[in-house]
Motif scaffolding. Structure first.
Motif, PDB file in Angstrom:
ATOM      1  N   LEU A 175     -82.724  -7.132   3.567  1.00 34.93           N
ATOM      2  CA  LEU A 175     -82.447  -6.349   4.262  1.00 34.93           C
ATOM      3  C   LEU A 175     -82.975  -5.122   2.335  1.00 34.93           C
ATOM      4  O   LEU A 175     -82.366  -5.310   1.371  1.00 34.93           O
ATOM      5  N   MET A 176     -84.028  -4.567   2.442  1.00 31.90           N
ATOM      6  CA  MET A 176     -84.421  -4.006   1.318  1.00 31.90           C
ATOM      7  C   MET A 176     -83.576  -3.016   0.870  1.00 31.90           C
ATOM      8  O   MET A 176     -83.172  -1.509   2.024  1.00 31.90           O
ATOM      9  N   PRO A 177     -82.638  -2.664  -0.716  1.00 32.28           N
ATOM     10  CA  PRO A 177     -81.824  -1.530  -0.844  1.00 32.28           C
ATOM     11  C   PRO A 177     -82.812  -0.704  -1.039  1.00 32.28           C
ATOM     12  O   PRO A 177     -83.824  -0.399  -1.595  1.00 32.28           O
ATOM     13  N   TRP A 178     -81.889   1.020  -1.009  1.00 35.62           N
ATOM     14  CA  TRP A 178     -82.793   2.104  -1.511  1.00 35.62           C
ATOM     15  C   TRP A 178     -82.309   2.032  -2.867  1.00 35.62           C
ATOM     16  O   TRP A 178     -80.840   2.016  -2.797  1.00 35.62           O
ATOM     17  N   THR A 179     -83.158   2.136  -3.462  1.00 31.43           N
ATOM     18  CA  THR A 179     -82.277   2.280  -5.184  1.00 31.43           C
ATOM     19  C   THR A 179     -83.090   3.930  -5.837  1.00 31.43           C
ATOM     20  O   THR A 179     -84.407   4.059  -5.157  1.00 31.43           O
ATOM     21  N   PHE A 180     -82.427   4.177  -6.324  1.00 29.10           N
ATOM     22  CA  PHE A 180     -82.000   5.667  -7.354  1.00 29.10           C
ATOM     23  C   PHE A 180     -82.165   5.683  -8.077  1.00 29.10           C
ATOM     24  O   PHE A 180     -81.348   4.412  -8.489  1.00 29.10           O
ATOM     25  N   GLU A 181     -82.582   6.528  -9.283  1.00 27.31           N
ATOM     26  CA  GLU A 181     -81.723   6.773 -10.031  1.00 27.31           C
ATOM     27  C   GLU A 181     -80.977   7.755 -10.669  1.00 27.31           C
ATOM     28  O   GLU A 181     -80.935   8.826 -10.002  1.00 27.31           O
ATOM     29  N   LYS A 182     -79.680   7.386 -11.805  1.00 29.57           N
ATOM     30  CA  LYS A 182     -78.706   8.276 -12.000  1.00 29.57           C
ATOM     31  C   LYS A 182     -78.651   8.508 -13.528  1.00 29.57           C
ATOM     32  O   LYS A 182     -77.773   7.642 -13.254  1.00 29.57           O
ATOM     33  N   GLY A 183     -78.996  10.040 -13.613  1.00 29.46           N
ATOM     34  CA  GLY A 183     -78.315   9.334 -14.699  1.00 29.46           C
ATOM     35  C   GLY A 183     -79.578   8.734 -15.726  1.00 29.46           C
ATOM     36  O   GLY A 183     -80.937   9.102 -15.567  1.00 29.46           O
ATOM     37  N   ASN A 184     -79.163   7.465 -16.181  1.00 33.06           N
ATOM     38  CA  ASN A 184     -80.301   6.929 -17.127  1.00 33.06           C
ATOM     39  C   ASN A 184     -80.142   5.532 -16.204  1.00 33.06           C
ATOM     40  O   ASN A 184     -79.886   4.527 -17.096  1.00 33.06           O
ATOM     41  N   ARG A 185     -79.760   5.107 -15.432  1.00 35.63           N
ATOM     42  CA  ARG A 185     -79.449   4.011 -14.472  1.00 35.63           C
ATOM     43  C   ARG A 185     -79.781   3.794 -12.802  1.00 35.63           C
ATOM     44  O   ARG A 185     -80.263   5.201 -13.041  1.00 35.63           O
ATOM     45  N   GLU A 186     -80.365   3.037 -12.871  1.00 38.23           N
ATOM     46  CA  GLU A 186     -80.357   2.550 -11.385  1.00 38.23           C
ATOM     47  C   GLU A 186     -79.047   2.029 -10.438  1.00 38.23           C
ATOM     48  O   GLU A 186     -78.576   1.451 -10.822  1.00 38.23           O
ATOM     49  N   ILE A 187     -79.320   2.732  -9.971  1.00 37.19           N
ATOM     50  CA  ILE A 187     -78.673   2.709  -8.371  1.00 37.19           C
ATOM     51  C   ILE A 187     -79.335   1.647  -7.367  1.00 37.19           C
ATOM     52  O   ILE A 187     -80.033   2.684  -6.607  1.00 37.19           O
ATOM     53  N   GLU A 188     -78.292   1.171  -6.324  1.00 41.68           N
ATOM     54  CA  GLU A 188     -78.897   0.975  -5.134  1.00 41.68           C
ATOM     55  C   GLU A 188     -78.114   1.450  -3.507  1.00 41.68           C
ATOM     56  O   GLU A 188     -76.260   0.786  -4.391  1.00 41.68           O
ATOM     57  N   VAL A 189     -78.580   2.039  -2.564  1.00 43.12           N
ATOM     58  CA  VAL A 189     -77.435   2.593  -1.813  1.00 43.12           C
ATOM     59  C   VAL A 189     -77.468   0.971  -0.970  1.00 43.12           C
ATOM     60  O   VAL A 189     -78.688   1.551  -0.328  1.00 43.12           O
ATOM     61  N   GLY A 190     -76.567   1.031  -0.185  1.00 44.48           N
ATOM     62  CA  GLY A 190     -76.792  -0.385   1.000  1.00 44.48           C
ATOM     63  C   GLY A 190     -76.956   1.273   2.232  1.00 44.48           C
ATOM     64  O   GLY A 190     -75.363   1.048   2.532  1.00 44.48           O
ATOM     65  N   VAL A 191     -77.600   1.238   2.725  1.00 46.37           N
ATOM     66  CA  VAL A 191     -78.141   2.386   3.833  1.00 46.37           C
ATOM     67  C   VAL A 191     -77.467   1.650   5.394  1.00 46.37           C
ATOM     68  O   VAL A 191     -78.060   0.466   5.233  1.00 46.37           O
ATOM     69  N   THR A 192     -76.985   2.809   6.391  1.00 49.91           N
ATOM     70  CA  THR A 192     -77.403   1.453   8.408  1.00 49.91           C
ATOM     71  C   THR A 192     -78.103   3.289   8.129  1.00 49.91           C
ATOM     72  O   THR A 192     -78.559   3.773   8.640  1.00 49.91           O
ATOM     73  N   GLY A 193     -78.418   2.356  10.347  1.00 46.04           N
ATOM     74  CA  GLY A 193     -79.423   3.074  10.782  1.00 46.04           C
ATOM     75  C   GLY A 193     -79.679   2.316  12.256  1.00 46.04           C
ATOM     76  O   GLY A 193     -79.198   1.439  11.870  1.00 46.04           O
TER      77      GLY A 193
END
Length: 308
Positions: free
Chosen positions: A208-226
């Motif tokens: 499953l593809m994680p959702w990737t965001f930028e937080k400050g100067n780094r990327e973070i991945e969020v394991g969403v559900t639905g």
């Protein structure tokens, strides 16, 4: 029993000379037609007869005729040689002008934004090209699949391919309908997505593809559900537009829907940028005119709201 179709080494040598002598019934006339000496034609025919294992011509001081073996050989060799000549000419023509079947492998999410703006004009401009679009999200082995080129985001490409930029950089963004956000609230940080209903994407690998965001100067991945899992961006947008859940997709795909108020951008300040879409092909392959025509057309006519 399977027939052995192996042709002896050098078996095709001398076929053109044989056919010309058979047509002209003269070694000297055939030599003149082919721009070689009569002795060269004679040696070529002798070598061919040696490989065949039977005399093909009856020679006298006044005339040249075909033996029975020569008649049989001519009956089969003439159409076969004509077919080879046609094959050579067909292949040569494909190398000289934009024509033939052009097979493009591309990620599903790129089909609509990339091809809808240009497909009608391209097909009209190049009527001799048969465009075949094969959509899949896994990174394809172009040679094994018989594809002329592929389209993927630059981040996914290997270093040993030739890559041609098709679009400018764009963002992957989270979106939802106003109705969904009114019911479930608007997240203010990527971490809050864990409490939301999200459409998840099943990649070609099965993960499953994680959702990737930028937080400050780094990327973070969020394991969403639905409640919905898809393997296609079009299917994702069906669920998103129905208000079932939020989705994440390329911003150019949803730009018009956001402008129309059908969707709202979620966490836009945290959206993660990509390098954009590239057309790629193996470096060992020569660019055929049909592929060059496609590259040039897409780069010239793709609208600015797609290319960025």
């Amino acid at each position: 029993m399977k027939q052995d179709l192996t042709i002896p080494h050098g078996a095709l040598d001398g076929i053109e000379a044989f056919l010309r002598v058979a047509e002209r019934r003269s070694f000297s006339a055939a030599a003149a037609d082919l721009g070689v000496s009569p002795s060269a034609i004679s040696q070529t025919i002798k070598a061919l007869e040696a490989r065949v294992g039977a005399p093909l011509f009856m020679r006298t001081t006044r005339s040249v005729g075909l033996t029975q073996a020569g008649e049989m050989f001519l009956e089969r060799a003439a159409p076969a040689y004509s077919g080879l000549a046609d094959a050579y000419e067909a292949a040569r023509n494909l190398g000289n002008r934009p024509a033939g079947r052009l097979r493009i492998n591309l990620m599903r999410g790129a089909v609509q934004p990339l091809f809808e703006p240009i497909i009608a004009g391209f097909c009209e401009s190049y009527p001799e090209i048969e465009l075949e679009i094969y959509a899949e999200d896994a990174l394809a082995d172009l040679s094994a699949g018989g594809f002329d080129a592929g389209v993927r985001m630059g981040e996914s490409l290997d270093a040993d391919v030739i890559a041609v930029r098709l679009t400018g950089p764009f963002r992957f963004v989270a979106v939802a309908t106003p109705g969904y956000l009114d019911r479930h609230g608007r997240p203010e940080s990527p971490d809050e997505l864990r409490n939301h209903r999200c459409v998840r994407m099943r990649m070609g690998s099965g993960a499953l593809m994680p959702w990737t965001f930028e937080k400050g100067n780094r990327e973070i991945e969020v394991g969403v559900t639905g409640p919905v899992i898809v393997n296609d961006f079009t299917a994702m947008m069906v669920a998103v537009r129905a208000g079932v859940a939020m989705g994440m997709t390329a911003e150019p795909v949803v730009k018009a829907m956001i402008a129309a108020g059908e969707l709202e951008l979620v966490l836009g300040d945290h959206a993660c940028s990509t390098s954009g879409l590239f057309l790629y092909y193996p470096s060992r392959k020569q660019v055929m005119p049909k592929l060059r025509a496609f590259i040039d057309y897409v780069r010239d006519y793709l609208p600015d709201d797609v290319t960025g």
